[in-house]
Scaffold this motif. Structure first.
Motif, PDB file in Angstrom:
ATOM      1  N   SER A  47       0.878  -1.269  -0.055  1.00  0.00           N
ATOM      2  CA  SER A  47       0.096   0.119   0.090  1.00  0.00           C
ATOM      3  C   SER A  47       0.882   1.267  -0.097  1.00  0.00           C
ATOM      4  O   SER A  47       0.477   2.388  -0.308  1.00  0.00           O
ATOM      5  N   ARG A  48       2.138   1.084   0.310  1.00  0.00           N
ATOM      6  CA  ARG A  48       3.044   2.318   0.517  1.00  0.00           C
ATOM      7  C   ARG A  48       3.434   2.518  -1.083  1.00  0.00           C
ATOM      8  O   ARG A  48       4.387   3.901  -1.157  1.00  0.00           O
ATOM      9  N   VAL A  49       3.191   1.778  -1.951  1.00  0.00           N
ATOM     10  CA  VAL A  49       3.730   1.949  -3.371  1.00  0.00           C
ATOM     11  C   VAL A  49       2.549   2.421  -4.124  1.00  0.00           C
ATOM     12  O   VAL A  49       1.712   1.603  -4.387  1.00  0.00           O
ATOM     13  N   PRO A  50       2.778   3.321  -4.760  1.00  0.00           N
ATOM     14  CA  PRO A  50       1.633   3.853  -5.772  1.00  0.00           C
ATOM     15  C   PRO A  50       1.684   3.185  -7.129  1.00  0.00           C
ATOM     16  O   PRO A  50       2.160   3.482  -8.200  1.00  0.00           O
ATOM     17  N   VAL A  51       1.040   1.921  -6.829  1.00  0.00           N
ATOM     18  CA  VAL A  51       1.259   0.784  -7.908  1.00  0.00           C
ATOM     19  C   VAL A  51       0.442   1.271  -9.420  1.00  0.00           C
ATOM     20  O   VAL A  51       1.167   1.155 -10.533  1.00  0.00           O
ATOM     21  N   GLY A  52      -0.464   2.061  -9.375  1.00  0.00           N
ATOM     22  CA  GLY A  52      -1.098   2.385 -10.599  1.00  0.00           C
ATOM     23  C   GLY A  52      -0.372   3.316 -11.496  1.00  0.00           C
ATOM     24  O   GLY A  52      -0.022   3.539 -12.675  1.00  0.00           O
ATOM     25  N   ARG A  53       0.291   4.499 -10.529  1.00  0.00           N
ATOM     26  CA  ARG A  53       0.795   5.489 -11.405  1.00  0.00           C
ATOM     27  C   ARG A  53       2.311   4.971 -11.706  1.00  0.00           C
ATOM     28  O   ARG A  53       2.562   5.381 -12.776  1.00  0.00           O
ATOM     29  N   LEU A  54       2.825   4.074 -10.853  1.00  0.00           N
ATOM     30  CA  LEU A  54       4.330   3.314 -11.423  1.00  0.00           C
ATOM     31  C   LEU A  54       3.976   2.779 -12.536  1.00  0.00           C
ATOM     32  O   LEU A  54       4.800   2.726 -13.408  1.00  0.00           O
ATOM     33  N   ALA A  55       2.732   2.160 -12.848  1.00  0.00           N
ATOM     34  CA  ALA A  55       2.609   1.175 -13.904  1.00  0.00           C
ATOM     35  C   ALA A  55       2.357   2.098 -15.140  1.00  0.00           C
ATOM     36  O   ALA A  55       2.814   1.878 -16.369  1.00  0.00           O
ATOM     37  N   LEU A  56       1.757   3.277 -15.003  1.00  0.00           N
ATOM     38  CA  LEU A  56       1.521   4.084 -16.196  1.00  0.00           C
ATOM     39  C   LEU A  56       2.824   4.870 -16.501  1.00  0.00           C
ATOM     40  O   LEU A  56       3.261   4.945 -17.921  1.00  0.00           O
ATOM     41  N   VAL A  57       3.646   5.102 -15.585  1.00  0.00           N
ATOM     42  CA  VAL A  57       5.330   5.791 -16.043  1.00  0.00           C
ATOM     43  C   VAL A  57       5.844   4.599 -16.850  1.00  0.00           C
ATOM     44  O   VAL A  57       6.539   4.865 -17.847  1.00  0.00           O
ATOM     45  N   LEU A  58       5.972   3.490 -16.149  1.00  0.00           N
ATOM     46  CA  LEU A  58       7.047   2.548 -16.506  1.00  0.00           C
ATOM     47  C   LEU A  58       6.444   1.713 -17.853  1.00  0.00           C
ATOM     48  O   LEU A  58       7.014   1.547 -18.951  1.00  0.00           O
ATOM     49  N   LEU A  59       5.437   1.355 -17.754  1.00  0.00           N
ATOM     50  CA  LEU A  59       4.616   0.780 -18.875  1.00  0.00           C
ATOM     51  C   LEU A  59       4.282   1.684 -19.962  1.00  0.00           C
ATOM     52  O   LEU A  59       4.438   1.160 -21.255  1.00  0.00           O
ATOM     53  N   GLY A  60       4.021   2.928 -19.849  1.00  0.00           N
ATOM     54  CA  GLY A  60       3.726   3.775 -20.927  1.00  0.00           C
ATOM     55  C   GLY A  60       4.960   4.092 -21.642  1.00  0.00           C
ATOM     56  O   GLY A  60       5.007   4.340 -22.736  1.00  0.00           O
ATOM     57  N   ALA A  61       6.190   4.352 -20.720  1.00  0.00           N
ATOM     58  CA  ALA A  61       7.449   4.477 -21.650  1.00  0.00           C
ATOM     59  C   ALA A  61       7.724   3.675 -22.484  1.00  0.00           C
ATOM     60  O   ALA A  61       8.189   3.744 -23.789  1.00  0.00           O
ATOM     61  N   MET A  62       7.684   2.353 -21.996  1.00  0.00           N
ATOM     62  CA  MET A  62       8.154   1.147 -22.777  1.00  0.00           C
ATOM     63  C   MET A  62       7.160   0.956 -23.804  1.00  0.00           C
ATOM     64  O   MET A  62       7.964   0.633 -25.170  1.00  0.00           O
ATOM     65  N   ALA A  63       6.036   1.047 -23.728  1.00  0.00           N
ATOM     66  CA  ALA A  63       5.305   1.019 -24.881  1.00  0.00           C
ATOM     67  C   ALA A  63       5.498   2.044 -26.020  1.00  0.00           C
ATOM     68  O   ALA A  63       5.430   1.753 -27.399  1.00  0.00           O
ATOM     69  N   LEU A  64       5.684   3.422 -25.588  1.00  0.00           N
ATOM     70  CA  LEU A  64       5.796   4.224 -26.377  1.00  0.00           C
ATOM     71  C   LEU A  64       7.110   4.206 -27.283  1.00  0.00           C
ATOM     72  O   LEU A  64       7.241   4.440 -28.601  1.00  0.00           O
ATOM     73  N   PHE A  65       8.122   3.629 -26.708  1.00  0.00           N
ATOM     74  CA  PHE A  65       9.513   3.318 -27.514  1.00  0.00           C
ATOM     75  C   PHE A  65       9.348   2.206 -28.205  1.00  0.00           C
ATOM     76  O   PHE A  65      10.164   2.269 -29.183  1.00  0.00           O
ATOM     77  N   GLY A  66       8.828   1.243 -27.737  1.00  0.00           N
ATOM     78  CA  GLY A  66       8.510   0.016 -28.554  1.00  0.00           C
ATOM     79  C   GLY A  66       7.798   0.484 -29.883  1.00  0.00           C
ATOM     80  O   GLY A  66       8.273  -0.087 -30.997  1.00  0.00           O
ATOM     81  N   LEU A  67       6.927   1.086 -29.913  1.00  0.00           N
ATOM     82  CA  LEU A  67       6.132   1.516 -31.254  1.00  0.00           C
ATOM     83  C   LEU A  67       7.196   2.530 -31.957  1.00  0.00           C
ATOM     84  O   LEU A  67       6.941   2.286 -33.118  1.00  0.00           O
ATOM     85  N   LEU A  68       7.661   3.387 -31.208  1.00  0.00           N
ATOM     86  CA  LEU A  68       8.688   4.327 -32.151  1.00  0.00           C
ATOM     87  C   LEU A  68       9.416   3.275 -32.730  1.00  0.00           C
ATOM     88  O   LEU A  68       9.949   3.622 -33.953  1.00  0.00           O
ATOM     89  N   LEU A  69      10.114   2.599 -32.227  1.00  0.00           N
ATOM     90  CA  LEU A  69      11.118   1.719 -32.884  1.00  0.00           C
ATOM     91  C   LEU A  69      10.418   1.169 -34.026  1.00  0.00           C
ATOM     92  O   LEU A  69      11.270   0.993 -35.092  1.00  0.00           O
TER      93      LEU A  69
END
Length: 304
Positions: free
Chosen positions: A58-80
């Motif tokens: 509960s001390r970890v903001p799981v939802g926002r952490l997922a948006l940050v990490l998975l969002g960046a990974m998906a964006l650069f995967g699509l860009l490549l």
């Protein structure tokens, strides 16, 4: 800067120790492949289970952490993927570039998070692993399928390997034990924790053993593109996301750390198995690991 280099310095020294052991092939050529299997299938899963089963997630903001990490990974995967024509790479070489841009070295990430922020850092890193490992594996296998580097018979085999991935299973087990309030009763907690403590130092040494210095001689458009994405652009985007979503300092540091990590040494095995450019993959792994010794402290100092 001193606290950051003080935290990361011992990790890099363990990697360099591994590189020396690998160069001298000590204790033998067959020792480290077996040790890597022990780390991957037993020790590191034990560390993930012990961390996730007893952690206060509960001390970890799981939802926002997922948006940050998975969002960046998906964006650069699509860009490549959109830039694959401009890169002018063979399908096999492109899959290695793709892996180099989106994969991350789990051992360095968890060890670095624990060194920087103690138990909360380790917990946040374990959550990041639980979020990223399934997604990055699906993305990488999909890149091989889309590039057409292997036949349909290998797709089923790869899917089964993904389902049986020990890191994914360990994360699921740890989360399940946590959510059901079962935890690790009795002696199981101490036993699993003891196993897990061996994972990170041995894992870091194994990272160094896997490096191939001779592969550094290969410098081409693919190497420059994947290193630029992984070590510069990905951390910059993640840093912007953490600012927009207002992550707390620990979650921000862990997200930035995982974004700036060098690619995983297991990418070389996947490249060999699924028809990728294994030589290019070796050059990417070695180059990124050595360059990260400079870029990781830079990014973390930037937000300290």
């Amino acid at each position: 800067m001193e606290s950051i280099t003080g935290a990361l310095g011992p990790l890099f020294l363990l990697i360099l120790l591994g590189a020396v052991l690998g160069y001298w092939r000590w204790p033998s050529d067959t020792f480290w492949p077996q040790m890597e299997r022990l780390i991957y299938f037993v020790l590191f899963p034990a560390m993930l289970v012990s961390t996730l089963a007893t952690a206060d997630v509960s001390r970890v903001p799981v939802g926002r952490l997922a948006l940050v990490l998975l969002g960046a990974m998906a964006l650069f995967g699509l860009l490549l993927w959109r830039l694959r024509g401009w890169l002018q790479l063979t399908p096999a070489a492109f899959t290695s570039v793709f892996q180099g841009a989106v994969r991350f070295n789990t051992y360095v990430g968890v060890a670095g998070a624990a060194a920087l922020h103690g138990s909360l850092g380790a917990t946040t890193a374990a959550v990041a692993v639980a979020l990223m490992v399934p997604v990055v594996n699906v993305m990488c296998v999909a890149s091989f399928v889309a590039a057409g580097t292997f036949g349909g018979a290998s797709v089923g085999k790869s899917a089964m390997a993904l389902i049986k991935n020990p890191l994914i299973l360990a994360c699921l087990a740890g989360i399940g034990l946590n959510l059901t309030n079962v935890g690790l009763p009795g002696w199981s907690q101490d036993t699993v924790e003891l196993l897990g403590r061996a994972a990170l130092p041995l894992g870091l040494v194994a990272v160094g053993v896997a490096l191939r210095p001779a592969a550094l001689l290969r410098i081409d458009r693919g190497v420059l593109a994947t290193n630029g994405v992984k070590l510069l652009l990905m951390p910059a985007l993640v840093l912007a996301f953490t600012w927009i979503l207002q992550l707390d300092p620990v979650s921000r540091d862990v997200a930035l750390l995982f974004a700036a990590l060098p690619t995983a040494t297991s990418a070389y095995i996947l490249a060999r198995q699924l028809g990728g450019d294994a030589e290019l993959m070796a050059a990417i792994i070695t180059g990124q690991t050595l360059l990260a010794m400079l870029t990781l402290p830079f990014w973390l100092q930037l937000v300290s």
